[in-house]
Design an enzyme around this catalytic site. Structure first.
Site, PDB file in Angstrom:
ATOM      1  CG  ASP A  92      -1.966   1.081   1.175  1.00 39.84           C
ATOM      2  OD1 ASP A  92      -2.166   1.652   0.088  1.00 39.84           O
ATOM      3  OD2 ASP A  92      -2.578   1.362   2.217  1.00 39.84           O
TER       4      ASP A  92
ATOM      5  CG  ASP B 267      -3.941   3.996  -2.570  1.00 39.59           C
ATOM      6  OD1 ASP B 267      -3.034   3.332  -2.016  1.00 39.59           O
ATOM      7  OD2 ASP B 267      -5.124   3.985  -2.187  1.00 39.59           O
TER       8      ASP B 267
END
Length: 477
Positions: free
Chosen positions: A76, A263
């Site tokens: 992430d 992201d």
């Protein structure tokens, strides 16, 4: 996924050689542990698992505790913590390859102040990207390794509760954040301890060995088809790139002029509401496109392959040289939880609302055509056309030398290759680019770098007083 509360930045770290790791398939339960050797080591790559659906994240493995135990974690770039499922967790996934952390089973585990944590994320609910999801539990300190690098002490969360709408944790229950830094960031701790350079990279395409590859501590040039194009990291918290315009097929460009967050924990493209309206108006003005208005109204519809192919490509123009390209199959997606049958396509472009601040988030469906480099050391983002993703061997990242030069770069160095060089990079942000577009990023064994211009970049290699031994490693997860 985006963490709502960010950590403080870590202190600058000592750069080391890169390591690369592969991303595993989401059905894979065991990770290979082989090591690759060659003439020169340049980092570590490991496999990563996952997909846009159903996992909606890509993941790798970390080893936690003494003795070390492997845990799957989402990769992430939109958060900064390590969190793994804990013993007795309410709402956590227990099926393999997931497992629960038991502090009593590790001789190096201890409680960490302030002892409890609660993290809230966005883009984790696959039906409502802006809806919050929360995990909470206890904080621990323990030894952690990634890609064969480590161990280092990391403060992490042992999840004891998670909300039922945390869709991204329904296949793989855990997260490893790469944004910002600090004692809860595995990568930042590896950098701070001198075990990795402040560079990491990822590609998200299925290959013969895994569903992608994660590189720790550098760049694996095998994974890029040609030179990597760098643009400034425009982020002030999250890693971001400035987008100048959106270009839909042959239509006139839609002016943007704002940053988009990168992201890896968001699976689709999120746009601000105004851009959503403009893009929909352009696309659905073509009445030959089947079910266009229904798709943009968040309805899922059945389409033939020919009807999908009729939809135009979409490009995010970053600057005059770099654009991120998406085909219709990148934004018309099968497998969405919004679909009522397996043959229905849903639009993979959603309204970002206020997620991340301006609602503009570039996710996996855009990234998967690229080898994406997060060069934190030089505050820049690299984009290379992906190749061999998920197919290279794990372990040490190596490049064979030919007469102390990297001959594969010859065609891209119009003035000749730098002498005694093991790794060539391509100048995009230095004053001497017109006369020296290629420079040496890493010297051959027995040589050291000496700067001859281009700011802090050393582009000459001279003989060292004694041979230099280089090591690097890749691991699979």
């Amino acid at each position: 996924m985006l963490l709502s509360l960010l950590l403080s930045p870590a202190a600058p770290a000592t750069p080391q050689r890169p390591h690369a790791v592969h991303l595993g398939r989401y059905t894979t339960n065991a990770a290979p542990t082989s090591r690759v050797h060659a003439l020169l080591a340049n980092g570590s790559s490991i496999p990563a698992g996952g997909a846009v659906w159903p996992t909606a994240i890509y993941w790798a493995r970390v080893e936690v505790g003494t003795p070390p135990i492997s845990f799957p974690v989402a990769i992430d770039s939109g958060s900064g913590d390590l969190d793994i499922a804990g013993n007795g967790c309410s709402g956590c996934v227990t099926k393999p390859p997931n497992r629960a952390y038991d502090p009593a089973s590790s001789s190096t585990s201890s409680a960490a102040f302030p002892y409890f944590f609660s993290n809230t994320y966005e883009t984790c609910d696959l039906k409502q990207p802006t809806a919050p999801c929360t995990i909470s539990g206890r904080l621990h300190k323990d030894q952690v390794s990634l890609a064969g690098l480590g161990p280092v002490e990391v403060t992490f969360g042992s999840i004891l509760r998670q909300t039922s709408n945390f869709d991204q944790f329904k296949e793989i229950d855990g997260v490893m954040g790469f944004t910002m830094g600090g004692k809860q960031n595995v990568f930042a701790q590896l950098v701070a301890s001198g075990k990795a350079k402040n560079v990491w990279a990822i590609c998200m395409q299925a290959g013969s060995k895994s569903n992608g590859t994660l590189t720790i501590g550098g760049v694996d040039e095998r994974l890029s088809d040609g030179p990597i194009e760098y643009v400034p990291d425009a982020g002030q918290g999250f890693h971001s790139v400035s987008v100048s315009s959106l270009v839909l097929g042959d239509h006139s460009p839609i002016a943007v002029g704002q940053p988009a967050i990168l992201d890896t924990g968001t699976n689709v493209l999120l746009l601000p509401s105004k851009l959503m309206a403009q893009l929909k108006a352009q696309m659905c003005a073509d009445t030959a496109l089947a079910h266009c208005n229904e798709l943009w109204g968040n309805q899922c519809v059945s389409l033939s392959k020919q009807e999908v192919a009729a939809y135009p490509p979409l490009a995010l123009q970053l600057n005059s040289q770099t654009k991120l390209e998406m085909t219709a199959s990148d934004y018309l997606l099968l497998g969405s939880p919004l679909a009522t049958s397996s043959n229905q396509y849903c639009l993979g472009i959603r309204d970002g609302g206020s997620a991340g601040g301006n609602g503009f988030i570039i996710g996996d469906t855009t990234m998967r055509h690229y080898y994406l480099v997060f060069d934190l050391e030089r505050k820049r983002i690299g984009w290379g056309k992906v190749r061999q993703c998920g197919s290279v061997d794990e372990g040490e990242v190596v490049f064979e030398l030919h007469s102390n030069n990297v001959s594969s770069a010859a065609s891209r160095c119009p003035h000749g290759e730098p002498a005694n060089c093991a790794k060539i990079d391509f100048c995009t942000d230095c004053g001497n680019c017109p006369t020296a577009p290629c420079y040496c990023a890493e010297c051959a064994a027995g040589y050291v770098k000496r700067s001859s211009g281009c700011g802090s970049i050393a582009d000459m290699c001279v003989a060292a007083s004694k041979p230099i031994k280089s090591t690097a490693r890749s691991t699979t997860g």
